[in-house]
Design a protein around this motif. Structure first.
Motif, PDB file in Angstrom:
ATOM      1  N   MET A 177       1.405  -1.190   0.612  1.00  0.00           N
ATOM      2  CA  MET A 177      -0.027   0.400  -0.175  1.00  0.00           C
ATOM      3  C   MET A 177       0.956   1.346   0.548  1.00  0.00           C
ATOM      4  SD  MET A 177      -3.431  -0.146  -0.318  1.00  0.00           S
ATOM      5  CE  MET A 177      -3.673   1.603   0.371  1.00  0.00           C
ATOM      6  N   GLN A 178       0.923   2.133  -0.884  1.00  0.00           N
ATOM      7  CA  GLN A 178       1.074   3.551  -1.440  1.00  0.00           C
ATOM      8  C   GLN A 178       0.932   4.678   0.088  1.00  0.00           C
ATOM      9  OE1 GLN A 178       2.687   4.972  -4.754  1.00  0.00           O
ATOM     10  NE2 GLN A 178       3.525   2.668  -5.528  1.00  0.00           N
ATOM     11  N   MET A 179       1.817   5.770   0.132  1.00  0.00           N
ATOM     12  CA  MET A 179       0.351   7.080   1.318  1.00  0.00           C
ATOM     13  C   MET A 179      -0.149   7.620   0.225  1.00  0.00           C
ATOM     14  SD  MET A 179       0.908   6.445   4.475  1.00  0.00           S
ATOM     15  CE  MET A 179       0.610   8.246   5.180  1.00  0.00           C
ATOM     16  N   THR A 235       1.810  16.558  -3.125  1.00  0.00           N
ATOM     17  CA  THR A 235       2.622  15.319  -4.418  1.00  0.00           C
ATOM     18  C   THR A 235       1.902  13.592  -3.707  1.00  0.00           C
ATOM     19  OG1 THR A 235       4.813  14.894  -5.475  1.00  0.00           O
ATOM     20  CG2 THR A 235       4.161  15.539  -3.088  1.00  0.00           C
ATOM     21  N   GLU A 236       1.992  13.106  -4.309  1.00  0.00           N
ATOM     22  CA  GLU A 236       2.059  11.539  -4.032  1.00  0.00           C
ATOM     23  C   GLU A 236       3.772  10.732  -4.197  1.00  0.00           C
ATOM     24  OE1 GLU A 236       1.763   7.943  -5.616  1.00  0.00           O
ATOM     25  OE2 GLU A 236       3.572   9.194  -7.355  1.00  0.00           O
ATOM     26  N   TRP A 237       4.301  10.046  -3.410  1.00  0.00           N
ATOM     27  CA  TRP A 237       6.132   9.351  -4.420  1.00  0.00           C
ATOM     28  C   TRP A 237       5.362   7.864  -3.913  1.00  0.00           C
ATOM     29  CZ3 TRP A 237       8.835   9.449  -7.631  1.00  0.00           C
ATOM     30  CH2 TRP A 237      10.192   8.697  -7.347  1.00  0.00           C
ATOM     31  N   VAL A 238       5.940   7.622  -2.756  1.00  0.00           N
ATOM     32  CA  VAL A 238       5.972   6.226  -2.342  1.00  0.00           C
ATOM     33  C   VAL A 238       5.573   5.894  -0.945  1.00  0.00           C
ATOM     34  CG1 VAL A 238       6.681   3.553  -2.661  1.00  0.00           C
ATOM     35  CG2 VAL A 238       7.582   5.545  -3.698  1.00  0.00           C
ATOM     36  N   GLY A 239       6.000   5.740  -0.146  1.00  0.00           N
ATOM     37  CA  GLY A 239       5.263   5.800   1.652  1.00  0.00           C
ATOM     38  C   GLY A 239       6.500   6.370   2.320  1.00  0.00           C
ATOM     39  N   TRP A 260      -5.231   5.176  -2.014  1.00  0.00           N
ATOM     40  CA  TRP A 260      -6.182   4.710  -2.572  1.00  0.00           C
ATOM     41  C   TRP A 260      -5.905   4.617  -4.902  1.00  0.00           C
ATOM     42  CZ3 TRP A 260      -7.667   8.573  -6.925  1.00  0.00           C
ATOM     43  CH2 TRP A 260      -6.755   9.304  -6.761  1.00  0.00           C
ATOM     44  N   HIS A 261      -4.894   5.936  -4.772  1.00  0.00           N
ATOM     45  CA  HIS A 261      -4.403   5.518  -5.957  1.00  0.00           C
ATOM     46  C   HIS A 261      -3.532   4.446  -6.802  1.00  0.00           C
ATOM     47  CE1 HIS A 261      -1.340   7.975  -4.516  1.00  0.00           C
ATOM     48  NE2 HIS A 261      -0.861   7.066  -4.725  1.00  0.00           N
ATOM     49  N   GLU A 262      -2.702   3.873  -5.382  1.00  0.00           N
ATOM     50  CA  GLU A 262      -1.740   3.136  -5.827  1.00  0.00           C
ATOM     51  C   GLU A 262      -2.209   1.998  -4.371  1.00  0.00           C
ATOM     52  OE1 GLU A 262       2.385   3.278  -7.674  1.00  0.00           O
ATOM     53  OE2 GLU A 262       1.539   5.478  -7.329  1.00  0.00           O
ATOM     54  N   PRO A 263      -2.702   1.055  -5.014  1.00  0.00           N
ATOM     55  CA  PRO A 263      -2.977   0.245  -3.616  1.00  0.00           C
ATOM     56  C   PRO A 263      -2.187  -0.744  -3.032  1.00  0.00           C
ATOM     57  CG  PRO A 263      -4.942  -0.214  -4.689  1.00  0.00           C
ATOM     58  CD  PRO A 263      -3.978   0.892  -5.865  1.00  0.00           C
TER      59      PRO A 263
HETATM   60 CA    CA Z   1       3.353   6.298  -6.303  1.00  0.00          CA
END
Ligand code: CA
Length: 381
Positions: A177-179, A235-239, A260-263
């Protein structure tokens, strides 16, 4: 010489008597290991073929020394080198060293290099349906992806999708799960999404756009400065682990979950089809098994390093860890379905993978809700 000693060990009658006393001989004979060293895994192989050495190149989409991801590709090459006793020697090149990161797929497809490591959604411009083999918004987590790919027909479909490009994919890693990402303002309602300039790629970006936001495409190396200077609002990145390494906690205050975009983004090992065909069966098997082992280890590393980094985040009083409001997630989920259906209506290839993915996801969710989710609820309540 190795071949000779293999035979002499097998033909020693004292050794045979010893083994048969242990009831192992019937098993060895079944496998045919004395007559044909490749027995049990396919056609007989000549000793010249067995000793043939392959020097291969693998290009990746990751920066040099990028923790866990680039490391995973290098660990794979090392495992293969040891298990093949040096017969398959893979030199790993980070993104940009031999091929720009986003040209990895083309380089493997054209046979300029034998192998690549990245994630299928990087090729969305060329193969939009490849995104289902990475991660889609509100889609399956790593557990569901593994079940679908290995046993639910997902990997066969993935290979069918890549076949026209002469590329053979293998699952090799998952981020877990990403953040949700870093924001310089609080997201308390859908109004806060409107006009939000956020670095978020792929389908997640399309969904954000439908919700009134402005998705921005940007390489990892540019994110910190853009957020810190206010060029983007989020921004999103990973976790936690990779985000802290990028210093994003110094550029924005609010850290949102869930991603939610990268579970559970899947990574891939890709091999040129013609080069794959040239390998003897045992080296093919070594690649298959090593990729699966590295896949599991990358996922385990992500879980391990993210929980450790989360401790740091909790201890940092300058970071506010926040959950997206339920109505925001509900709306993003509704818009995701519309986005996927629109893409599917425009492309039969996308439709085919979407249908297979959704069908498996529905059954898997039923099982997952009954077990993992209900267990998690029981622990919390
Ligand atoms: Ca990502």
């Amino acid at each position: 010489m190795k071949h000779m000693s293999y035979h002499s060990a097998c033909s020693g009658s004292a050794w045979k008597r010893f083994l048969s006393a242990l009831f192992i001989l019937p098993l060895l004979l079944t496998l045919g290991s004395c007559d044909s060293p490749s027995g049990g895994i396919g056609k007989a192989t000549s000793s010249a073929e067995i000793n043939k050495k392959f020097h291969w190149k693998m290009v990746t989409t990751w920066p040099a020394n990028f923790p866990i991801f680039q490391e995973g590709a290098e660990n794979f090459a090392n495992d293969v080198r040891i298990m093949s006793r040096g017969r398959l020697d893979i030199h790993v090149y980070a993104g940009g060293e031999l091929v720009p990161p986003l040209q990895v797929f083309d380089a493997v497809s054209q046979g300029a290099v034998e192998m690549g490591h990245g994630s299928p959604y990087y090729w969305a411009g060329k193969v939009p349906e490849a995104q289902f083999f990475s991660s889609v918004p509100f889609g399956m987590t790593a557990r569901g992806m593994n079940a679908w790919l290995y046993y639910g027909g997902g990997l066969d479909l993935w290979r069918e999708v890549y076949a026209p490009y002469s590329v053979v994919p293998f699952p090799m890693g998952n981020t877990g799960m990403q953040m949700g990402g870093w924001f310089n303002k609080k997201i308390e309602s859908l109004d806060d999404i409107r006009g939000l300039r956020m670095r978020i790629p792929g389908l997640g970006g399309k969904v954000l756009e439908r919700a009134g936001g402005n998705p921005v495409l940007m390489a990892g190396s540019e994110i910190y400065t853009a957020l810190e200077r206010g060029i983007i609002d989020a921004t999103e990145w990973v976790g936690p682990f990779h985000d802290l390494r990028l210093g994003l906690n110094r550029a924005a205050k609010y850290y949102y979950y869930p991603g939610w975009h990268e579970p559970g983004t899947m990574f891939e090992l890709i091999v040129n089809q013609n080069k794959w065909n040239e390998l003897p069966d045992d080296l093919k098997q070594i690649i298959d098994v090593a990729a699966a082992a590295v896949s599991e280890k990358i996922y385990a590393q992500m879980e391990y390093y993210n929980q450790a980094a989360l401790e740091q985040i909790r201890a940092n009083k300058n970071i506010e860890l926040l959950e997206f409001p339920k109505d925001v997630l509900d709306e993003l989920q509704r818009l995701t379905k519309i986005t996927l259906e629109e893409e599917a209506a425009a492309s039969p290839a996308f439709q085919k993978v979407y249908a297979a993915y959704t069908s498996f996801d529905e059954h898997y969710s039923d099982w997952s809700n009954l077990t993992e989710e209900s267990y998690q609820r029981a622990l919390r309540e």
